[in-house]
Each structure stands twice: as C-alpha cells, then as structure tokens.
Design a protein around this motif. Structure first.
Motif, PDB file in Angstrom:
ATOM      1  N   CYS A  29       0.826  -1.209   0.000  1.00 42.72           N
ATOM      2  CA  CYS A  29       0.000   0.000   0.000  1.00 42.72           C
ATOM      3  C   CYS A  29       0.861   1.259   0.000  1.00 42.72           C
ATOM      4  O   CYS A  29       1.632   1.489   0.939  1.00 42.72           O
ATOM      5  CB  CYS A  29      -0.916   0.009   1.208  1.00 42.72           C
ATOM      6  N   TYR A  32       0.623   3.656   3.196  1.00 44.18           N
ATOM      7  CA  TYR A  32       1.177   3.277   4.497  1.00 44.18           C
ATOM      8  C   TYR A  32       1.956   4.433   5.114  1.00 44.18           C
ATOM      9  O   TYR A  32       1.853   4.721   6.303  1.00 44.18           O
ATOM     10  CB  TYR A  32       2.075   2.049   4.346  1.00 44.18           C
ATOM     11  N   CYS A  38      -3.970   7.833   6.355  1.00 38.50           N
ATOM     12  CA  CYS A  38      -4.151   7.003   5.162  1.00 38.50           C
ATOM     13  C   CYS A  38      -5.618   6.750   4.840  1.00 38.50           C
ATOM     14  O   CYS A  38      -5.962   6.480   3.701  1.00 38.50           O
ATOM     15  CB  CYS A  38      -3.419   5.679   5.317  1.00 38.50           C
ATOM     16  N   GLY A  40      -7.354   4.247   6.069  1.00 38.93           N
ATOM     17  CA  GLY A  40      -7.638   2.815   6.146  1.00 38.93           C
ATOM     18  C   GLY A  40      -7.949   2.338   7.554  1.00 38.93           C
ATOM     19  O   GLY A  40      -7.896   3.082   8.528  1.00 38.93           O
ATOM     20  N   PHE A  42      -6.680   0.353  10.422  1.00 40.56           N
ATOM     21  CA  PHE A  42      -5.398  -0.115  10.923  1.00 40.56           C
ATOM     22  C   PHE A  42      -5.350   0.080  12.437  1.00 40.56           C
ATOM     23  O   PHE A  42      -6.218   0.744  13.018  1.00 40.56           O
ATOM     24  CB  PHE A  42      -4.246   0.668  10.290  1.00 40.56           C
ATOM     25  N   LYS A  50       2.683  -0.062  12.476  1.00 38.84           N
ATOM     26  CA  LYS A  50       1.326   0.073  11.966  1.00 38.84           C
ATOM     27  C   LYS A  50       0.896  -1.272  11.390  1.00 38.84           C
ATOM     28  O   LYS A  50       1.550  -1.829  10.513  1.00 38.84           O
ATOM     29  CB  LYS A  50       1.317   1.151  10.878  1.00 38.84           C
ATOM     30  N   CYS A  52      -1.777  -3.140   9.261  1.00 34.43           N
ATOM     31  CA  CYS A  52      -2.826  -2.895   8.269  1.00 34.43           C
ATOM     32  C   CYS A  52      -3.509  -4.191   7.822  1.00 34.43           C
ATOM     33  O   CYS A  52      -4.187  -4.204   6.797  1.00 34.43           O
ATOM     34  CB  CYS A  52      -2.224  -2.189   7.054  1.00 34.43           C
ATOM     35  N   CYS A  55      -7.111  -4.014   6.766  1.00 31.17           N
ATOM     36  CA  CYS A  55      -7.473  -3.006   5.770  1.00 31.17           C
ATOM     37  C   CYS A  55      -7.460  -3.588   4.354  1.00 31.17           C
ATOM     38  O   CYS A  55      -6.519  -4.258   3.955  1.00 31.17           O
ATOM     39  CB  CYS A  55      -6.491  -1.834   5.841  1.00 31.17           C
TER      40      CYS A  55
END
Length: 82
Positions: A29, A32, A38, A40, A42, A50, A52, A55
């Motif tokens: 992604c 990120y 972002c 998303g 997460f 992070k 994700c 996501c």
C-alpha cells in the motif's frame, strides 16, 4: 485499474470472501507512509508498528482512484525527505 494475481504464493494476502474481486495492483500500500492519515482500517501495535492486516483499501476493485487522490500528499512527504 484492476489486476488480480491469483498465481502469487501469497494470494490473497488478506482474508476476503470473493477472491475474484481482490485487486493486487498495489501489492504494497502506497498510503502506508501517510500514517494515521491514510484513511484505512489499521491499528498501531505496542511496538509502534502500523498493522494494516484488517485493511482492504488497496485491494478493492476500484481502489486506484482513491489511492491516486492521495498522490499529492505522498509527493509532499517525498519532497520533505529528499
């Protein structure tokens, strides 16, 4: 834009119901690096990383336009980190 790489050994890299609609165009992604901006789904782990994994933004069939709409923010980050 849409690309499905069902031949990839990691396909799909997230749990999904419909593998036919899984978009692999953005394998990693590009959002990120925007951190909490972002858009998303997460979480930040205790070690600060992070996560994700929940996501699916980059893997939706129509995700290209959403990600493209954030390119100016990514360009700003790149400029600051020259």
């Amino acid at each position: 834009m849409f690309f499905n790489n069902s031949g990839c050994e990691y396909f799909p890299c997230h749990e999904v119901e419909d593998k036919e609609d899984f978009n692999c165009l953005f394998c990693y992604c590009p959002l990120y690096t925007l951190g909490s901006k972002c858009g998303g789904q997460f979480i930040y782990l205790d070690n600060g990383m992070k996560d994700c994994s929940a996501c699916l933004i980059p893997h939706r069939r129509n995700s290209y336009e959403y990600i493209k709409s954030h390119f100016s923010e990514l360009a700003e980050l790149a400029e600051r980190n020259r």
